[in-house]
Write an enzyme that holds these catalytic residues in place. Structure first.
Site, PDB file in Angstrom:
ATOM      1  N   ASP A  11       0.871  -1.176   0.000  1.00 57.17           N
ATOM      2  CA  ASP A  11       0.000   0.000   0.000  1.00 57.17           C
ATOM      3  C   ASP A  11       0.908   1.225   0.000  1.00 57.17           C
ATOM      4  OD1 ASP A  11       0.915   0.249   2.606  1.00 57.17           O
ATOM      5  OD2 ASP A  11      -1.073   0.285   3.525  1.00 57.17           O
ATOM      6  N   CYS A  68       3.101  -3.283   4.053  1.00 59.79           N
ATOM      7  CA  CYS A  68       2.308  -2.110   4.423  1.00 59.79           C
ATOM      8  C   CYS A  68       3.065  -1.392   5.534  1.00 59.79           C
ATOM      9  CB  CYS A  68       0.881  -2.489   4.808  1.00 59.79           C
ATOM     10  SG  CYS A  68       0.709  -3.616   6.205  1.00 59.79           S
ATOM     11  N   THR A  70       2.743  -1.402   8.913  1.00 63.59           N
ATOM     12  CA  THR A  70       3.095  -2.297  10.033  1.00 63.59           C
ATOM     13  C   THR A  70       3.353  -3.723   9.591  1.00 63.59           C
ATOM     14  OG1 THR A  70       0.769  -2.844  10.347  1.00 63.59           O
ATOM     15  CG2 THR A  70       1.657  -0.989  11.651  1.00 63.59           C
ATOM     16  N   HIS A 101      10.464 -24.105   9.818  1.00 61.57           N
ATOM     17  CA  HIS A 101       9.393 -24.669  10.647  1.00 61.57           C
ATOM     18  C   HIS A 101       8.010 -24.579  10.010  1.00 61.57           C
ATOM     19  CE1 HIS A 101      11.658 -24.264  14.778  1.00 61.57           C
ATOM     20  NE2 HIS A 101      12.397 -24.841  13.836  1.00 61.57           N
ATOM     21  N   HIS A 137       7.515 -31.037  11.860  1.00 60.48           N
ATOM     22  CA  HIS A 137       7.170 -29.774  11.196  1.00 60.48           C
ATOM     23  C   HIS A 137       6.127 -30.003  10.098  1.00 60.48           C
ATOM     24  CE1 HIS A 137       9.914 -27.586  13.571  1.00 60.48           C
ATOM     25  NE2 HIS A 137      10.998 -28.159  13.072  1.00 60.48           N
TER      26      HIS A 137
HETATM   27  C1  RB5 Z   1      -2.087   2.593   6.439  1.00 61.84           C
HETATM   28  O1  RB5 Z   1      -2.093   3.799   7.079  1.00 61.84           O
HETATM   29  C2  RB5 Z   1      -1.829   1.446   7.388  1.00 61.84           C
HETATM   30  O2  RB5 Z   1      -2.976   1.223   8.132  1.00 61.84           O
HETATM   31  C3  RB5 Z   1      -1.414   0.242   6.612  1.00 61.84           C
HETATM   32  O3  RB5 Z   1      -0.242   0.521   5.901  1.00 61.84           O
HETATM   33  C4  RB5 Z   1      -1.104  -1.021   7.388  1.00 61.84           C
HETATM   34  O4  RB5 Z   1      -0.089  -0.818   8.312  1.00 61.84           O
HETATM   35  C5  RB5 Z   1      -2.257  -1.714   7.950  1.00 61.84           C
HETATM   36  O5  RB5 Z   1      -2.159  -2.709   8.670  1.00 61.84           O
END
Ligand code: RB5
Length: 150
Positions: A11, A68, A70, A101, A137
């Site tokens: 994203d 993304c 996080t 694993h 595993h």
């Molecule tokens: C976008 O702001 C953020 O929510 C997205 O990049 C991601 O981290 C969502 O889990």
């Protein structure tokens, strides 16, 4: 190098890292399908997350990469597909263990916490480590799906 086909998606939060990874993986000789997004405008992570996950689940590609901010939202999307085993990784040890694993076929990065140097090192491990094929595993990976039926 194993001649994997790789799909990648991001994203807006993962766009810069995705661009750097695409250049890097091409320079390593991999065939890489870039499933967006293609600029830094606000973009809903499930849109590219589902595209890459479907490509892995259908066998169109061998491995997937999602990014993304996080890494959490993309992981949630990818692990809805029973054929996808997506691992959110922060270092090479996690990456190695998830190949050995969990037989992970998708790696997820949180761009907020991952530099291109870290990503490069993790991708080497992700693309070059083999699942252990040890009974325990294999059994545990099978149980990820099987236990849903119990
Ligand atoms: C976008 O702001 C953020 O929510 C997205 O990049 C991601 O981290 C969502 O889990």
């Amino acid at each position: 190098m194993i001649n994997f086909k790789i799909a990648i998606g991001c994203d807006h939060g993962g766009y810069d890292l995705k661009e750097e990874i695409v250049v890097e993986l091409k320079s390593w000789g991999y065939e890489i399908s870039d499933m967006g997004c293609y600029n830094k405008d606000s973009f809903d992570y499930p849109d590219s997350g589902h595209k890459v996950s479907r490509a892995v689940a259908s066998g169109d590609v061998d491995r997937g990469i999602l990014i993304c901010t996080t890494g959490i939202g993309m992981s949630m999307v990818a692990n809805r597909y029973s054929e996808v085993r997506a691992a959110l990784c922060r270092n090479c040890d996690m990456t190695y263990l998830t190949r050995i694993h969990n037989n992970a076929n998708m790696i997820v990065f949180g761009a907020r916490y991952t530099t291109i140097l870290d990503a490069r090192a993790m991708l080497k491990v992700f693309l070059e480590s083999q699942f252990s094929e040890v009974d325990r595993h294999i059994r545990r990976v099978e149980k990820i799906e099987k236990c849903l039926e119990i």
